[in-house]
Structures are given as C-alpha cells and as structure tokens.
Design a protein around this motif. Structure first.
Motif, PDB file in Angstrom:
ATOM      1  N   UNK A 235       0.871  -1.163   0.000  1.00  0.00           N
ATOM      2  CA  UNK A 235       0.000   0.000   0.000  1.00  0.00           C
ATOM      3  C   UNK A 235       0.912   1.218   0.000  1.00  0.00           C
ATOM      4  N   UNK A 236       1.009   1.904  -1.123  1.00  0.00           N
ATOM      5  CA  UNK A 236       1.896   3.058  -1.264  1.00  0.00           C
ATOM      6  C   UNK A 236       1.201   4.307  -0.752  1.00  0.00           C
ATOM      7  N   UNK A 237       1.871   5.005   0.166  1.00  0.00           N
ATOM      8  CA  UNK A 237       1.288   6.180   0.811  1.00  0.00           C
ATOM      9  C   UNK A 237       2.233   7.367   0.643  1.00  0.00           C
ATOM     10  N   UNK A 238       1.745   8.472   0.078  1.00  0.00           N
ATOM     11  CA  UNK A 238       2.567   9.672  -0.024  1.00  0.00           C
ATOM     12  C   UNK A 238       2.455  10.483   1.273  1.00  0.00           C
ATOM     13  N   UNK A 239       3.481  10.453   2.094  1.00  0.00           N
ATOM     14  CA  UNK A 239       3.436  11.201   3.348  1.00  0.00           C
ATOM     15  C   UNK A 239       3.208  10.302   4.547  1.00  0.00           C
ATOM     16  N   UNK A 240       2.841  10.929   5.656  1.00  0.00           N
ATOM     17  CA  UNK A 240       2.694  10.233   6.931  1.00  0.00           C
ATOM     18  C   UNK A 240       1.295   9.647   7.071  1.00  0.00           C
ATOM     19  N   UNK A 241       1.202   8.337   7.178  1.00  0.00           N
ATOM     20  CA  UNK A 241      -0.084   7.648   7.300  1.00  0.00           C
ATOM     21  C   UNK A 241      -0.824   8.043   8.576  1.00  0.00           C
ATOM     22  N   UNK A 242      -0.112   8.547   9.575  1.00  0.00           N
ATOM     23  CA  UNK A 242      -0.736   8.959  10.836  1.00  0.00           C
ATOM     24  C   UNK A 242      -1.369  10.352  10.756  1.00  0.00           C
ATOM     25  N   UNK A 243      -1.247  11.028   9.628  1.00  0.00           N
ATOM     26  CA  UNK A 243      -1.824  12.364   9.465  1.00  0.00           C
ATOM     27  C   UNK A 243      -3.334  12.301   9.669  1.00  0.00           C
ATOM     28  N   UNK A 244      -3.888  13.182  10.536  1.00  0.00           N
ATOM     29  CA  UNK A 244      -5.321  13.117  10.861  1.00  0.00           C
ATOM     30  C   UNK A 244      -6.210  13.775   9.810  1.00  0.00           C
ATOM     31  N   UNK A 245      -6.267  13.185   8.630  1.00  0.00           N
ATOM     32  CA  UNK A 245      -7.172  13.677   7.588  1.00  0.00           C
ATOM     33  C   UNK A 245      -8.059  12.528   7.139  1.00  0.00           C
ATOM     34  N   UNK A 246      -9.127  12.858   6.443  1.00  0.00           N
ATOM     35  CA  UNK A 246     -10.061  11.832   5.986  1.00  0.00           C
ATOM     36  C   UNK A 246      -9.436  10.820   5.052  1.00  0.00           C
ATOM     37  N   UNK A 247      -8.590  11.276   4.155  1.00  0.00           N
ATOM     38  CA  UNK A 247      -7.951  10.366   3.209  1.00  0.00           C
ATOM     39  C   UNK A 247      -7.050   9.359   3.897  1.00  0.00           C
TER      40      UNK A 247
END
Length: 68
Positions: A7-19
């Motif tokens: 699962x490729x994630x651009x940035x920090x997966x812990x970021x508190x946003x909906x995406x």
C-alpha cells in the motif's frame, strides 16, 4: 491463505485527515482478512521527491516481494 499487498502512501499515514483515515481503515480491515500489508512511504515530496526522501526504491522492492 495469506495474501500479500503493498500500500503506497505519499506522506505520513498517521496524518489526521479523511484520506489517511480511509487508508488506515482499509489496511486494518485487509489485515483482519488474512492479507499481509506492507505500507510503503513514498516520501513527503511525492510526486516529485528529493533523492534523499525518494521512496520509489522501496516500492520496487515491494513489487519483487509480492511477485515471489
């Protein structure tokens, strides 16, 4: 049977946003259903990361792991 996925994630997966919350939920649910998920951080500068933060080599490595 355990299945593998990256699962490729651009940035920090812990970021508190909906995406990112959606991404975390998908990863958690797949993990509960016999999927082994490897999260690949594409780096903060995605889609144009600096060489020092470039996660493309990790993504290529995951591709080799999944195919094996």
């Amino acid at each position: 049977m355990v299945r593998n996925a990256a699962f490729a994630v651009p940035g920090d997966l812990a970021t508190p946003t909906g995406g990112y919350a959606y991404d975390r939920r998908i990863i958690a649910e797949l993990s509960l259903r016999d999927w082994r998920i490897e999260v690949v951080d594409l780096g903060d500068g995605f889609p144009y990361p600096a060489t020092a933060t470039n996660g493309w080599h990790d993504l290529r490595r995951c591709g080799r792991v999944i195919r094996s």
